[in-house]
Enzyme design. Structure first.
Site, PDB file in Angstrom:
ATOM      1  N   LYS A 112       0.829  -1.218   0.000  1.00 26.57           N
ATOM      2  CA  LYS A 112       0.000   0.000   0.000  1.00 26.57           C
ATOM      3  C   LYS A 112       0.856   1.257   0.000  1.00 26.57           C
ATOM      4  O   LYS A 112       0.456   2.278  -0.571  1.00 26.57           O
ATOM      5  CB  LYS A 112      -0.974  -0.023   1.180  1.00 26.57           C
ATOM      6  CG  LYS A 112      -2.065  -1.039   0.932  1.00 26.57           C
ATOM      7  CD  LYS A 112      -3.103  -1.104   2.007  1.00 26.57           C
ATOM      8  CE  LYS A 112      -4.119  -2.171   1.609  1.00 26.57           C
ATOM      9  NZ  LYS A 112      -5.048  -2.487   2.666  1.00 26.57           N
ATOM     10  N   LYS A 197      -5.216 -10.517  -5.160  1.00 21.93           N
ATOM     11  CA  LYS A 197      -6.381 -10.704  -4.294  1.00 21.93           C
ATOM     12  C   LYS A 197      -7.550  -9.827  -4.767  1.00 21.93           C
ATOM     13  O   LYS A 197      -7.329  -8.709  -5.221  1.00 21.93           O
ATOM     14  CB  LYS A 197      -5.972 -10.289  -2.872  1.00 21.93           C
ATOM     15  CG  LYS A 197      -7.016 -10.525  -1.824  1.00 21.93           C
ATOM     16  CD  LYS A 197      -6.591  -9.905  -0.498  1.00 21.93           C
ATOM     17  CE  LYS A 197      -6.873  -8.414  -0.457  1.00 21.93           C
ATOM     18  NZ  LYS A 197      -6.842  -7.814   0.874  1.00 21.93           N
ATOM     19  N   LYS A 200     -11.204  -4.569  -2.075  1.00 21.56           N
ATOM     20  CA  LYS A 200     -12.256  -3.564  -2.167  1.00 21.56           C
ATOM     21  C   LYS A 200     -11.731  -2.154  -2.317  1.00 21.56           C
ATOM     22  O   LYS A 200     -12.445  -1.255  -2.690  1.00 21.56           O
ATOM     23  CB  LYS A 200     -13.186  -3.648  -0.961  1.00 21.56           C
ATOM     24  CG  LYS A 200     -12.533  -3.344   0.391  1.00 21.56           C
ATOM     25  CD  LYS A 200     -13.625  -3.274   1.459  1.00 21.56           C
ATOM     26  CE  LYS A 200     -13.314  -4.068   2.688  1.00 21.56           C
ATOM     27  NZ  LYS A 200     -12.093  -3.683   3.377  1.00 21.56           N
TER      28      LYS A 200
HETATM   29  N1  AQP Z   1     -10.016 -11.617  -1.512  1.00 23.69           N
HETATM   30  C1  AQP Z   1     -10.220 -12.089  -0.294  1.00 23.69           C
HETATM   31  N2  AQP Z   1     -10.361 -13.405  -0.090  1.00 23.69           N
HETATM   32  C2  AQP Z   1     -10.583 -13.911   1.148  1.00 23.69           C
HETATM   33  N3  AQP Z   1     -10.686 -13.145   2.250  1.00 23.69           N
HETATM   34  C3  AQP Z   1     -10.560 -11.815   2.088  1.00 23.69           C
HETATM   35  N4  AQP Z   1     -10.615 -10.797   2.957  1.00 23.69           N
HETATM   36  C4  AQP Z   1     -10.406  -9.638   2.289  1.00 23.69           C
HETATM   37  N5  AQP Z   1     -10.236  -9.875   0.982  1.00 23.69           N
HETATM   38  C5  AQP Z   1     -10.320 -11.223   0.822  1.00 23.69           C
HETATM   39  C6  AQP Z   1     -10.853 -10.932   4.390  1.00 23.69           C
HETATM   40  O1  AQP Z   1     -11.945 -10.094   4.744  1.00 23.69           O
HETATM   41  C7  AQP Z   1     -11.737  -9.605   6.068  1.00 23.69           C
HETATM   42  C8  AQP Z   1     -11.899  -8.115   6.079  1.00 23.69           C
HETATM   43  O2  AQP Z   1     -10.930  -7.549   5.219  1.00 23.69           O
HETATM   44  P1  AQP Z   1     -10.372  -6.093   5.440  1.00 23.69           P
HETATM   45  O3  AQP Z   1     -11.500  -5.164   5.473  1.00 23.69           O
HETATM   46  O4  AQP Z   1      -9.490  -6.087   6.635  1.00 23.69           O
HETATM   47  O5  AQP Z   1      -9.430  -5.832   4.273  1.00 23.69           O
HETATM   48  P2  AQP Z   1      -9.564  -5.953   2.712  1.00 23.69           P
HETATM   49  O6  AQP Z   1     -10.920  -6.365   2.272  1.00 23.69           O
HETATM   50  O7  AQP Z   1      -8.419  -6.780   2.347  1.00 23.69           O
HETATM   51  O8  AQP Z   1      -9.512  -4.443   2.227  1.00 23.69           O
HETATM   52  P3  AQP Z   1      -8.445  -3.348   2.066  1.00 23.69           P
HETATM   53  O9  AQP Z   1      -7.199  -3.684   2.763  1.00 23.69           O
HETATM   54  O10 AQP Z   1      -9.140  -2.124   2.441  1.00 23.69           O
HETATM   55  O11 AQP Z   1      -8.230  -3.250   0.609  1.00 23.69           O
HETATM   56  P4  AQP Z   1      -7.670  -4.274  -0.409  1.00 23.69           P
HETATM   57  O12 AQP Z   1      -8.523  -5.468  -0.312  1.00 23.69           O
HETATM   58  O13 AQP Z   1      -7.851  -3.547  -1.653  1.00 23.69           O
HETATM   59  O14 AQP Z   1      -6.247  -4.532  -0.005  1.00 23.69           O
HETATM   60  C9  AQP Z   1     -10.351 -10.042   6.499  1.00 23.69           C
HETATM   61  O15 AQP Z   1     -10.474 -11.184   7.327  1.00 23.69           O
HETATM   62  C10 AQP Z   1      -9.686 -10.410   5.200  1.00 23.69           C
HETATM   63  O16 AQP Z   1      -8.705 -11.420   5.372  1.00 23.69           O
END
Ligand code: AQP
Length: 332
Positions: A112, A197, A200
């Site tokens: 990030k 992955k 969101k």
């Molecule tokens: N792709 C995924 N597959 C399985 N589990 C997932 N989780 C997130 N993405 C996947 C799990 O969902 C829970 C909540 O996630 P989070 O809100 O802590 O984080 P995030 O969804 O990964 O969102 P970010 O960090 O805001 O953004 P991105 O996704 O863009 O990096 C957690 O238990 C997570 O493991």
């Protein structure tokens, strides 16, 4: 009694990855006679560029979606992180326990921070330190189990290290928690970039299925999913065919099958995609419908969150007070 804690951050609309990797495990856990706490971790959403009004909106939406997914306020505690001061109170003590080096090794920080620099944005200090706040979220409740997706494994490992280190230095204070992951779909991948992955917070691209997507949108995204070139029909090969493996994992998670066995039932990708689309639509349908009902009564959701915060405060306060005394701070 086993204590369970987990959270979701309001950085974007919740995805199919959030649902299959985490939320569904939480709903199953809250059926057990455990103490289960689930949290919208809004402070974590401030670690990257954010719009205040959007964070507020997404926090409400996330809480509503968790209830719509089947979390029962009578059986678990649902609350918003910033409503319970104990999290930030404890985070400072854990910052005095963690090292700069171990935080800089966190993969999510590195990814990030790179994304922020590439976008010409500053890297917020909280992006480096938020895994310590996450450790505080977990340790404040004497948590034994943390049901999360695979991507959070490293952060829960850090939490364990900090708990053990604190206990060794200052006397037993924290339970040492363990991460649990679902058997399938612990890491749902982006449908367009199956080596990344499904997330969101990036661009809301066509490879991300959101929990509130209309059925036609879900179907379109799945039907356009990248499947790897190559003959030999549908086979489970995570290295060489990550796109197909991802679809098989999603199908298995939605239908209760096993990815390799499901692969045997398909000659071509078209039929597989049609079944995946239908399975995802049917899995999310009751959640979308319940979300619409709950969203019509925002006061009801707020009431649940207020009661949840009060209960969470009561559980966290004695643990955090104990940590304050153990580390050498005078009682007020
Ligand atoms: N792709 C995924 N597959 C399985 N589990 C997932 N989780 C997130 N993405 C996947 C799990 O969902 C829970 C909540 O996630 P989070 O809100 O802590 O984080 P995030 O969804 O990964 O969102 P970010 O960090 O805001 O953004 P991105 O996704 O863009 O990096 C957690 O238990 C997570 O493991």
């Amino acid at each position: 009694m086993t204590r369970i804690f987990s959270g979701v951050k309001p950085t974007g609309h919740l995805t199919l990855g959030n649902y299959l990797g985490a939320v569904r495990q939480w709903v199953a856990a809250d059926q057990e006679p455990d103490e289960a706490l689930f949290c919208v971790v809004d402070l974590h959403a401030l670690t990257v560029e954010h719009d205040p009004a959007r964070v507020r909106r997404l926090s409400r939406q996330a809480a509503t979606l968790l209830l719509a997914s089947g979390l029962e306020p009578a059986r678990c505690t649902l609350f918003v992180q910033s409503h319970v001061d104990e999290h930030t109170r404890l985070a400072y003590l854990l910052e005095c326990t963690a090292t700069d080096g171990e935080l800089r090794r966190m993969v999510q920080y590195r990814e990030k921070a790179t994304r922020a620099r590439d976008a010409g944005e500053g890297v917020r200090l909280s992006l480096l330190t938020y895994p310590v706040l996450m450790a505080a979220d977990i340790l404040a409740y004497g948590t034994d189990r943390v049901p999360v997706g695979e991507d959070q494994r490293q952060h829960v490992e850090l939490t364990r290290d900090l708990a053990v280190r604190f206990n060794q230095r200052y006397g037993h204070t924290f339970a040492v928690p363990e991460a649990t992951h679902p058997v399938v779909a612990a890491r749902v991948m982006d449908l367009q970039e199956p080596t990344s992955k499904m997330g969101k917070s990036g661009d809301a691209g066509p490879g991300v299925v959101f929990m509130l997507d209309e059925p036609a949108v879900v179907t379109r995204k799945v039907m356009r999913a990248v499947t790897d070139s190559g003959d030999g029909g549908v086979v489970l090969d995570r290295e060489k065919r990550p796109g197909v493996a991802n679809l098989l994992d999603i199908l298995a998670a939605c239908t209760g099958g096993e990815p390799a066995a499901l692969a045997d039932g398909y000659q071509g990708y078209g039929a597989l995609k049609r079944d995946v689309a239908e399975a995802v639509v049917e899995t999310l349908r009751p959640v979308r419908e319940r979300h619409a009902e709950l969203a019509a009564d925002p006061g009801g959701v707020e009431k649940v969150l207020r009661a949840g915060a009060e209960r969470a405060r009561g559980l966290a306060r004695p643990v955090v007070d104990r940590a304050y005394r153990a580390i050498g701070l005078l009682e007020p």
